[in-house]
Motif scaffolding. Structure first.
Motif, PDB file in Angstrom:
ATOM      1  N   LEU A 122       0.822  -1.206   0.000  1.00 44.91           N
ATOM      2  CA  LEU A 122       0.000   0.000   0.000  1.00 44.91           C
ATOM      3  C   LEU A 122       0.857   1.258   0.000  1.00 44.91           C
ATOM      4  CD1 LEU A 122      -2.850   1.121   0.062  1.00 44.91           C
ATOM      5  CD2 LEU A 122      -2.811   0.948   2.569  1.00 44.91           C
ATOM      6  N   TYR A 123       2.007   1.206   0.681  1.00 47.25           N
ATOM      7  CA  TYR A 123       2.895   2.364   0.724  1.00 47.25           C
ATOM      8  C   TYR A 123       3.378   2.727  -0.678  1.00 47.25           C
ATOM      9  CZ  TYR A 123       6.845   5.353   2.018  1.00 47.25           C
ATOM     10  OH  TYR A 123       7.719   6.411   2.139  1.00 47.25           O
ATOM     11  N   GLY A 124       3.725   1.707  -1.453  1.00 50.18           N
ATOM     12  CA  GLY A 124       4.155   1.966  -2.826  1.00 50.18           C
ATOM     13  C   GLY A 124       3.046   2.571  -3.670  1.00 50.18           C
ATOM     14  N   ILE A 125       1.822   2.106  -3.447  1.00 47.86           N
ATOM     15  CA  ILE A 125       0.682   2.643  -4.196  1.00 47.86           C
ATOM     16  C   ILE A 125       0.422   4.100  -3.818  1.00 47.86           C
ATOM     17  CG2 ILE A 125      -1.815   2.459  -4.529  1.00 47.86           C
ATOM     18  CD1 ILE A 125      -1.508  -0.576  -4.170  1.00 47.86           C
ATOM     19  N   VAL A 126       0.462   4.382  -2.503  1.00 48.04           N
ATOM     20  CA  VAL A 126       0.218   5.750  -2.020  1.00 48.04           C
ATOM     21  C   VAL A 126       1.280   6.706  -2.553  1.00 48.04           C
ATOM     22  CG1 VAL A 126       0.141   7.235   0.030  1.00 48.04           C
ATOM     23  CG2 VAL A 126      -1.032   5.030   0.038  1.00 48.04           C
ATOM     24  N   LYS A 127       2.535   6.278  -2.584  1.00 48.59           N
ATOM     25  CA  LYS A 127       3.610   7.135  -3.100  1.00 48.59           C
ATOM     26  C   LYS A 127       3.360   7.503  -4.562  1.00 48.59           C
ATOM     27  CE  LYS A 127       7.467   4.970  -2.237  1.00 48.59           C
ATOM     28  NZ  LYS A 127       8.945   4.774  -2.190  1.00 48.59           N
ATOM     29  N   LYS A 128       2.871   6.533  -5.337  1.00 49.72           N
ATOM     30  CA  LYS A 128       2.635   6.792  -6.763  1.00 49.72           C
ATOM     31  C   LYS A 128       1.479   7.754  -6.999  1.00 49.72           C
ATOM     32  CE  LYS A 128       4.599   2.607  -8.778  1.00 49.72           C
ATOM     33  NZ  LYS A 128       4.353   1.414  -9.628  1.00 49.72           N
ATOM     34  N   MET A 129       0.639   7.955  -5.977  1.00 55.26           N
ATOM     35  CA  MET A 129      -0.483   8.885  -6.109  1.00 55.26           C
ATOM     36  C   MET A 129      -0.030  10.339  -5.991  1.00 55.26           C
ATOM     37  SD  MET A 129      -3.277   6.799  -3.813  1.00 55.26           S
ATOM     38  CE  MET A 129      -4.579   8.031  -4.022  1.00 55.26           C
ATOM     39  N   HIS A 130       1.201  10.547  -5.465  1.00 60.56           N
ATOM     40  CA  HIS A 130       1.792  11.880  -5.343  1.00 60.56           C
ATOM     41  C   HIS A 130       0.886  12.866  -4.584  1.00 60.56           C
ATOM     42  CE1 HIS A 130       5.111  10.807  -7.967  1.00 60.56           C
ATOM     43  NE2 HIS A 130       4.245  10.355  -8.859  1.00 60.56           N
ATOM     44  N   LEU A 131       0.313  12.372  -3.491  1.00 65.03           N
ATOM     45  CA  LEU A 131      -0.518  13.243  -2.654  1.00 65.03           C
ATOM     46  C   LEU A 131       0.336  14.277  -1.941  1.00 65.03           C
ATOM     47  CD1 LEU A 131      -2.853  10.517  -1.096  1.00 65.03           C
ATOM     48  CD2 LEU A 131      -3.386  12.075  -2.980  1.00 65.03           C
ATOM     49  N   PHE A 132       1.560  13.884  -1.602  1.00 74.07           N
ATOM     50  CA  PHE A 132       2.484  14.781  -0.908  1.00 74.07           C
ATOM     51  C   PHE A 132       3.849  14.693  -1.577  1.00 74.07           C
ATOM     52  CE2 PHE A 132      -0.581  13.136   2.168  1.00 74.07           C
ATOM     53  CZ  PHE A 132      -1.105  14.305   2.694  1.00 74.07           C
ATOM     54  N   ASP A 133       4.473  15.822  -1.750  1.00 73.36           N
ATOM     55  CA  ASP A 133       5.811  15.872  -2.329  1.00 73.36           C
ATOM     56  C   ASP A 133       6.750  16.556  -1.344  1.00 73.36           C
ATOM     57  OD1 ASP A 133       5.178  14.641  -4.816  1.00 73.36           O
ATOM     58  OD2 ASP A 133       4.236  16.529  -5.454  1.00 73.36           O
ATOM     59  N   GLY A 134       8.030  16.401  -1.584  1.00 74.11           N
ATOM     60  CA  GLY A 134       9.015  16.994  -0.690  1.00 74.11           C
ATOM     61  C   GLY A 134       9.357  16.062   0.466  1.00 74.11           C
ATOM     62  N   PRO A 135      10.288  16.460   1.328  1.00 71.96           N
ATOM     63  CA  PRO A 135      10.720  15.620   2.452  1.00 71.96           C
ATOM     64  C   PRO A 135       9.577  15.178   3.361  1.00 71.96           C
ATOM     65  CG  PRO A 135      12.215  17.460   2.147  1.00 71.96           C
ATOM     66  CD  PRO A 135      11.044  17.717   1.255  1.00 71.96           C
ATOM     67  N   HIS A 136       8.581  16.071   3.587  1.00 70.52           N
ATOM     68  CA  HIS A 136       7.473  15.715   4.469  1.00 70.52           C
ATOM     69  C   HIS A 136       6.575  14.650   3.843  1.00 70.52           C
ATOM     70  CE1 HIS A 136       5.724  18.704   1.746  1.00 70.52           C
ATOM     71  NE2 HIS A 136       4.563  18.153   2.002  1.00 70.52           N
ATOM     72  N   GLY A 137       6.683  14.464   2.539  1.00 74.82           N
ATOM     73  CA  GLY A 137       5.848  13.485   1.866  1.00 74.82           C
ATOM     74  C   GLY A 137       6.082  12.066   2.357  1.00 74.82           C
ATOM     75  N   TYR A 138       7.331  11.740   2.703  1.00 75.82           N
ATOM     76  CA  TYR A 138       7.634  10.403   3.201  1.00 75.82           C
ATOM     77  C   TYR A 138       6.830  10.105   4.464  1.00 75.82           C
ATOM     78  CZ  TYR A 138      11.634  10.562   0.021  1.00 75.82           C
ATOM     79  OH  TYR A 138      12.430  10.665  -1.089  1.00 75.82           O
ATOM     80  N   PHE A 139       6.764  11.098   5.363  1.00 80.69           N
ATOM     81  CA  PHE A 139       6.046  10.919   6.625  1.00 80.69           C
ATOM     82  C   PHE A 139       4.553  10.775   6.394  1.00 80.69           C
ATOM     83  CE2 PHE A 139       3.564  12.923  10.028  1.00 80.69           C
ATOM     84  CZ  PHE A 139       3.899  12.109  11.099  1.00 80.69           C
ATOM     85  N   PHE A 140       3.966  11.659   5.601  1.00 79.77           N
ATOM     86  CA  PHE A 140       2.520  11.631   5.403  1.00 79.77           C
ATOM     87  C   PHE A 140       2.075  10.421   4.584  1.00 79.77           C
ATOM     88  CE2 PHE A 140       2.991  16.187   6.450  1.00 79.77           C
ATOM     89  CZ  PHE A 140       2.055  16.247   7.482  1.00 79.77           C
ATOM     90  N   ASN A 141       2.877   9.996   3.627  1.00 80.32           N
ATOM     91  CA  ASN A 141       2.549   8.777   2.881  1.00 80.32           C
ATOM     92  C   ASN A 141       2.537   7.568   3.816  1.00 80.32           C
ATOM     93  OD1 ASN A 141       2.319  10.064   0.388  1.00 80.32           O
ATOM     94  ND2 ASN A 141       4.476   9.809  -0.095  1.00 80.32           N
ATOM     95  N   ALA A 142       3.525   7.519   4.704  1.00 79.23           N
ATOM     96  CA  ALA A 142       3.590   6.420   5.671  1.00 79.23           C
ATOM     97  C   ALA A 142       2.448   6.508   6.675  1.00 79.23           C
ATOM     98  CB  ALA A 142       4.936   6.449   6.407  1.00 79.23           C
ATOM     99  N   LEU A 143       2.036   7.737   7.014  1.00 76.68           N
ATOM    100  CA  LEU A 143       0.938   7.932   7.962  1.00 76.68           C
ATOM    101  C   LEU A 143      -0.371   7.403   7.393  1.00 76.68           C
ATOM    102  CD1 LEU A 143       0.462   9.217  10.776  1.00 76.68           C
ATOM    103  CD2 LEU A 143      -0.220  11.305   9.591  1.00 76.68           C
ATOM    104  N   ILE A 144      -0.650   7.712   6.142  1.00 74.80           N
ATOM    105  CA  ILE A 144      -1.868   7.224   5.486  1.00 74.80           C
ATOM    106  C   ILE A 144      -1.850   5.698   5.404  1.00 74.80           C
ATOM    107  CG2 ILE A 144      -3.122   7.150   3.296  1.00 74.80           C
ATOM    108  CD1 ILE A 144      -2.196  10.037   2.822  1.00 74.80           C
ATOM    109  N   THR A 145      -0.716   5.155   4.979  1.00 82.83           N
ATOM    110  CA  THR A 145      -0.576   3.712   4.851  1.00 82.83           C
ATOM    111  C   THR A 145      -0.743   3.020   6.196  1.00 82.83           C
ATOM    112  OG1 THR A 145       0.957   4.009   3.000  1.00 82.83           O
ATOM    113  CG2 THR A 145       0.949   1.857   4.081  1.00 82.83           C
ATOM    114  N   GLY A 146      -0.091   3.560   7.209  1.00 84.72           N
ATOM    115  CA  GLY A 146      -0.152   2.960   8.532  1.00 84.72           C
ATOM    116  C   GLY A 146      -1.543   2.982   9.134  1.00 84.72           C
ATOM    117  N   THR A 147      -2.271   4.056   8.906  1.00 81.83           N
ATOM    118  CA  THR A 147      -3.632   4.159   9.432  1.00 81.83           C
ATOM    119  C   THR A 147      -4.527   3.076   8.842  1.00 81.83           C
ATOM    120  OG1 THR A 147      -3.420   6.559   9.728  1.00 81.83           O
ATOM    121  CG2 THR A 147      -5.652   5.655   9.650  1.00 81.83           C
ATOM    122  N   ALA A 148      -4.478   2.923   7.533  1.00 87.32           N
ATOM    123  CA  ALA A 148      -5.294   1.900   6.866  1.00 87.32           C
ATOM    124  C   ALA A 148      -4.906   0.498   7.323  1.00 87.32           C
ATOM    125  CB  ALA A 148      -5.133   2.019   5.346  1.00 87.32           C
ATOM    126  N   THR A 149      -3.599   0.237   7.436  1.00 88.28           N
ATOM    127  CA  THR A 149      -3.125  -1.086   7.852  1.00 88.28           C
ATOM    128  C   THR A 149      -3.502  -1.379   9.293  1.00 88.28           C
ATOM    129  OG1 THR A 149      -1.248  -0.881   6.325  1.00 88.28           O
ATOM    130  CG2 THR A 149      -1.101  -2.574   8.031  1.00 88.28           C
TER     131      THR A 149
END
Length: 299
Positions: free
Chosen positions: A84-111
């Motif tokens: 799911l993390y790979g899928i969320v990253k490809k959606m480009h919801l967040f860019d820049g250094p903070h994007g790593y954190f927020f992508n992981a946050l979305i993934t972690g919440t769903a999981t």
């Protein structure tokens, strides 16, 4: 092989391997969080009465109680998370250094929401010996009893503090992924590097060395664990089989933990937890990266 499927397979394998090796320390961590005394926990494996009533049936069997549900939880959890993390990253919801954190946050919440029932079962099975009067005889028995006694909401006990754990996972995974990309970028700018690694089409190295995976994964896990460990203690307390009788709310649970042991009560089991999670994290990420590398070659 599609990237999401590759991540799913690699994550499932990685979670399974690390669980088999590290389960005994995971069990000790849970019991320390609930009882707070190493001597009591170790004696509980042998006692015929007390908090973990049941005849001692050998060190192996005692320390590997609950392996099945833990294996299922980690295999499913890591498989879903990495994919799911790979899928969320490809959606480009967040860019820049903070994007790593927020992508992981979305993934972690769903999981976390999807797998919480497995962790409730795991906590209850690992917190009692097989002979305990309230012990579940199997995963299926646990599912039936939770549903009949507590209803569907029983499977999501401890969900709120578990969501706090998502922040910890986001800090860990976000830092790891960011640091990994920085190493790759730095190496791509250094024509003198002599690492034996494959290159992407653009010429940037696609793989890191095993030592680099070990360093990045252990550092990210250590920092995130120390910062947010107290939530794990609260979650374990709320997920134990008699939690409904002991705590009226999350606030009541936190208050009782503090009144019974002060600030350091929120860090019970931290040392065995670090001894467990650091090697487990290293095993998980190295196995994931190496399996992913091999699957990437499959066409």
């Amino acid at each position: 092989m599609d990237p999401w499927l590759r991540d799913l397979v690699a994550g499932t394998v990685a979670g399974s391997v690390s669980t088999v090796f590290m389960h005994p320390l995971d069990l000790l961590k849970i019991r320390l969080q609930l009882d707070g005394n190493l001597g009591t926990v170790l004696r509980s494996l042998r006692q015929s009465d007390g908090p973990y009533a049941g005849k001692f049936r050998g060190l192996y069997k005692g320390l590997y109680r609950g392996l099945g549900i833990n294996l299922l939880g980690n295999a499913a959890g890591y498989g879903v998370y990495f994919s799911l993390y790979g899928i969320v990253k490809k959606m480009h919801l967040f860019d820049g250094p903070h994007g790593y954190f927020f992508n992981a946050l979305i993934t972690g919440t769903a999981t976390s929401i999807a797998t919480n029932p497995l962790w409730v079962l795991k906590t209850r099975i690992c917190s009692t010996n097989a002979g305990h009067v309230d012990a579940y005889s199997s995963m299926l028995d646990g599912v039936k009893r939770i549903y009949s006694q507590e209803g569907i909401k029983g499977f999501w006990r401890g969900q709120i503090p578990s969501l706090l754990g998502v922040v910890q996972a986001a800090v860990q995974f976000g830092f790891y992924d960011w640091a990994k990309e920085q190493v790759k970028l730095a190496r791509s700018r250094d024509p003198s590097n002599s690492y034996d690694i494959s290159l992407t089409k653009e010429g940037a190295p696609s793989y890191l060395s095993t030592k680099e995976y070990l360093l990045l994964s252990s550092t990210s896990k250590a920092v995130s664990t120390v910062l947010l460990y107290p939530y794990q203690v609260v979650r374990s307390k709320l997920q134990r089989y008699d939690a409904g009788k002991m705590y009226s709310s999350i606030g009541d649970c936190i208050s009782k933990i503090y009144s019974n042991g002060g600030f350091f009560a929120f860090y019970r089991g931290l040392v065995p937890n670090l001894l467990r999670v650091l090697p487990a994290t290293c095993i998980t990420f190295v196995v994931y990266e190496k399996v992913n590398e091999q699957l990437e070659e499959v066409r």
